[in-house]
Design a protein around this motif. Sequence first.
Motif, PDB file in Angstrom:
ATOM      1  N   GLY A   1       7.201  14.550  -3.990  1.00 31.55           N
ATOM      2  CA  GLY A   1       7.914  14.615  -2.414  1.00 31.55           C
ATOM      3  C   GLY A   1       6.547  14.410  -1.630  1.00 31.55           C
ATOM      4  O   GLY A   1       7.296  14.581   0.330  1.00 31.55           O
ATOM      5  N   GLU A   2       5.842  13.453  -1.803  1.00 34.53           N
ATOM      6  CA  GLU A   2       4.488  12.735  -0.865  1.00 34.53           C
ATOM      7  C   GLU A   2       4.472  11.451  -0.388  1.00 34.53           C
ATOM      8  O   GLU A   2       3.187  11.561   0.523  1.00 34.53           O
ATOM      9  CB  GLU A   2       3.195  13.172  -1.591  1.00 34.53           C
ATOM     10  CG  GLU A   2       3.522  15.177  -1.585  1.00 34.53           C
ATOM     11  CD  GLU A   2       1.745  15.159  -2.334  1.00 34.53           C
ATOM     12  OE1 GLU A   2       1.382  14.504  -3.209  1.00 34.53           O
ATOM     13  OE2 GLU A   2       1.759  17.087  -2.742  1.00 34.53           O
ATOM     14  N   THR A   3       5.348  10.992  -0.884  1.00 38.94           N
ATOM     15  CA  THR A   3       5.048   9.071  -0.653  1.00 38.94           C
ATOM     16  C   THR A   3       5.916   8.524   0.295  1.00 38.94           C
ATOM     17  O   THR A   3       5.890   7.262   0.314  1.00 38.94           O
ATOM     18  CB  THR A   3       4.259   9.281  -1.617  1.00 38.94           C
ATOM     19  OG1 THR A   3       4.710   9.226  -2.837  1.00 38.94           O
ATOM     20  CG2 THR A   3       2.800   9.717  -2.028  1.00 38.94           C
ATOM     21  N   TYR A   4       7.218   8.936  -0.895  1.00 41.48           N
ATOM     22  CA  TYR A   4       8.815   8.137  -0.363  1.00 41.48           C
ATOM     23  C   TYR A   4       9.683   9.573  -0.274  1.00 41.48           C
ATOM     24  O   TYR A   4      10.044  10.226  -0.124  1.00 41.48           O
ATOM     25  CB  TYR A   4       9.404   8.058  -2.094  1.00 41.48           C
ATOM     26  CG  TYR A   4       8.654   6.695  -2.722  1.00 41.48           C
ATOM     27  CD1 TYR A   4       9.021   5.858  -2.529  1.00 41.48           C
ATOM     28  CD2 TYR A   4       7.515   7.016  -3.135  1.00 41.48           C
ATOM     29  CE1 TYR A   4       8.510   4.274  -2.651  1.00 41.48           C
ATOM     30  CE2 TYR A   4       7.294   5.813  -4.545  1.00 41.48           C
ATOM     31  CZ  TYR A   4       7.180   4.385  -3.507  1.00 41.48           C
ATOM     32  OH  TYR A   4       7.226   3.681  -3.960  1.00 41.48           O
TER      33      TYR A   4
ATOM     34  N   GLN B   1       6.174  -6.736   4.554  1.00 40.11           N
ATOM     35  CA  GLN B   1       6.159  -5.830   5.336  1.00 40.11           C
ATOM     36  C   GLN B   1       6.392  -3.854   4.978  1.00 40.11           C
ATOM     37  O   GLN B   1       7.274  -4.257   3.718  1.00 40.11           O
ATOM     38  CB  GLN B   1       6.848  -5.582   6.445  1.00 40.11           C
ATOM     39  CG  GLN B   1       6.908  -5.066   8.103  1.00 40.11           C
ATOM     40  CD  GLN B   1       8.197  -4.815   9.078  1.00 40.11           C
ATOM     41  OE1 GLN B   1       8.249  -5.722   9.364  1.00 40.11           O
ATOM     42  NE2 GLN B   1       8.965  -3.129   9.180  1.00 40.11           N
ATOM     43  N   PHE B   2       5.133  -2.955   4.848  1.00 39.43           N
ATOM     44  CA  PHE B   2       6.337  -1.658   4.030  1.00 39.43           C
ATOM     45  C   PHE B   2       6.232  -1.040   5.429  1.00 39.43           C
ATOM     46  O   PHE B   2       5.229  -1.115   6.479  1.00 39.43           O
ATOM     47  CB  PHE B   2       5.032  -1.612   3.393  1.00 39.43           C
ATOM     48  CG  PHE B   2       4.047  -2.257   2.475  1.00 39.43           C
ATOM     49  CD1 PHE B   2       4.518  -3.321   1.607  1.00 39.43           C
ATOM     50  CD2 PHE B   2       2.719  -2.108   1.939  1.00 39.43           C
ATOM     51  CE1 PHE B   2       4.462  -3.874   0.577  1.00 39.43           C
ATOM     52  CE2 PHE B   2       1.831  -3.063   1.144  1.00 39.43           C
ATOM     53  CZ  PHE B   2       2.802  -3.913   0.592  1.00 39.43           C
ATOM     54  N   ASN B   3       7.361  -1.270   5.416  1.00 39.86           N
ATOM     55  CA  ASN B   3       7.774  -0.247   6.660  1.00 39.86           C
ATOM     56  C   ASN B   3       7.857   1.357   7.070  1.00 39.86           C
ATOM     57  O   ASN B   3       7.383   2.057   7.762  1.00 39.86           O
ATOM     58  CB  ASN B   3       9.514   0.051   6.851  1.00 39.86           C
ATOM     59  CG  ASN B   3      10.006  -1.446   6.622  1.00 39.86           C
ATOM     60  OD1 ASN B   3       9.504  -2.253   7.118  1.00 39.86           O
ATOM     61  ND2 ASN B   3      10.869  -1.285   5.908  1.00 39.86           N
ATOM     62  N   PHE B   4       7.077   2.054   5.486  1.00 35.06           N
ATOM     63  CA  PHE B   4       7.355   3.799   5.462  1.00 35.06           C
ATOM     64  C   PHE B   4       5.373   4.032   4.650  1.00 35.06           C
ATOM     65  O   PHE B   4       5.659   4.249   3.871  1.00 35.06           O
ATOM     66  CB  PHE B   4       8.395   4.448   5.952  1.00 35.06           C
ATOM     67  CG  PHE B   4       8.027   5.264   6.105  1.00 35.06           C
ATOM     68  CD1 PHE B   4       8.667   5.644   7.348  1.00 35.06           C
ATOM     69  CD2 PHE B   4       7.567   6.770   6.018  1.00 35.06           C
ATOM     70  CE1 PHE B   4       8.959   6.948   7.744  1.00 35.06           C
ATOM     71  CE2 PHE B   4       8.083   7.694   6.540  1.00 35.06           C
ATOM     72  CZ  PHE B   4       8.839   8.142   7.687  1.00 35.06           C
ATOM     73  N   VAL B   5       4.761   4.415   4.812  1.00 33.43           N
ATOM     74  CA  VAL B   5       3.404   3.963   4.383  1.00 33.43           C
ATOM     75  C   VAL B   5       2.883   5.561   5.149  1.00 33.43           C
ATOM     76  O   VAL B   5       2.508   6.050   6.040  1.00 33.43           O
ATOM     77  CB  VAL B   5       2.564   3.359   4.429  1.00 33.43           C
ATOM     78  CG1 VAL B   5       1.189   3.981   3.551  1.00 33.43           C
ATOM     79  CG2 VAL B   5       2.600   1.738   3.990  1.00 33.43           C
ATOM     80  N   VAL B   6       3.728   6.887   4.135  1.00 33.39           N
ATOM     81  CA  VAL B   6       2.047   7.856   4.558  1.00 33.39           C
ATOM     82  C   VAL B   6       1.117   7.829   4.491  1.00 33.39           C
ATOM     83  O   VAL B   6       0.883   7.882   3.290  1.00 33.39           O
ATOM     84  CB  VAL B   6       3.291   8.790   3.204  1.00 33.39           C
ATOM     85  CG1 VAL B   6       3.093  10.084   4.099  1.00 33.39           C
ATOM     86  CG2 VAL B   6       4.478   9.288   3.131  1.00 33.39           C
ATOM     87  N   SER B   7       1.101   7.884   5.444  1.00 28.40           N
ATOM     88  CA  SER B   7      -0.519   8.134   5.988  1.00 28.40           C
ATOM     89  C   SER B   7      -1.512   9.231   5.480  1.00 28.40           C
ATOM     90  O   SER B   7      -2.668   8.776   5.199  1.00 28.40           O
ATOM     91  CB  SER B   7      -0.447   8.910   7.394  1.00 28.40           C
ATOM     92  OG  SER B   7      -0.433   9.838   8.042  1.00 28.40           O
ATOM     93  N   THR B   8      -1.155  10.190   4.594  1.00 30.78           N
ATOM     94  CA  THR B   8      -1.853  11.145   3.979  1.00 30.78           C
ATOM     95  C   THR B   8      -2.304  10.592   2.447  1.00 30.78           C
ATOM     96  O   THR B   8      -2.729  10.650   1.868  1.00 30.78           O
ATOM     97  CB  THR B   8      -1.858  12.098   3.861  1.00 30.78           C
ATOM     98  OG1 THR B   8      -0.152  12.435   2.681  1.00 30.78           O
ATOM     99  CG2 THR B   8      -1.710  13.527   4.795  1.00 30.78           C
TER     100      THR B   8
END
Length: 172
Positions: A31-34, A119-126
């Motif tokens: 649950g950390e990246t998607y 384009q990558f819409n949602f790359v988790v900053s962590t």
Amino acid sequence: MGGGTGTLIRPATPSDHEAIWTILEPVYRAGETYCIPPDIARDEALADWFAAPFTVFVAELDGRVLGTSHVGRNRPGPAAHVANASFATHPDARGRGIAGRLVAHAKDWARAQGFRAMQFNFVVSTNADAVHSWQKAGFDIVGRLPGAFLHPRHGYVDALVMFHDLTKGNEP
């Protein structure tokens, strides 16, 4: 289509479903990246990964599937010239260049399909490894969505929008 020395990147087939699930399941469960429910069922996850308008690929090394990507248009209509993609690798593939090969393949495939950008819409900053990898592949951070992702360990963290102009050739 090869993604690099010793690595074969090819379209996925139904016989790859189990290998792809083996890759996706631990990523989704963490649950950390998607933006996928961590308890998603196998069939629902695979249906999502294979959903139109995406084409799914796998990266094989020595006959073993170690990575997967799906690539397709980001949005329809007047934005249909911008591709989107997602990637996941097996833990055994980490540090072996599989993700980089998948990204290079995705860019080449998208360009060949007539896409002008990705384009990558949602790359988790962590997700520092992904952010670094995508920047190395020529993607720029063009937006930041403050607190847009609820990380299971870090709480609310930013999501990044990353963009690459495919008309500039294959350089990063």
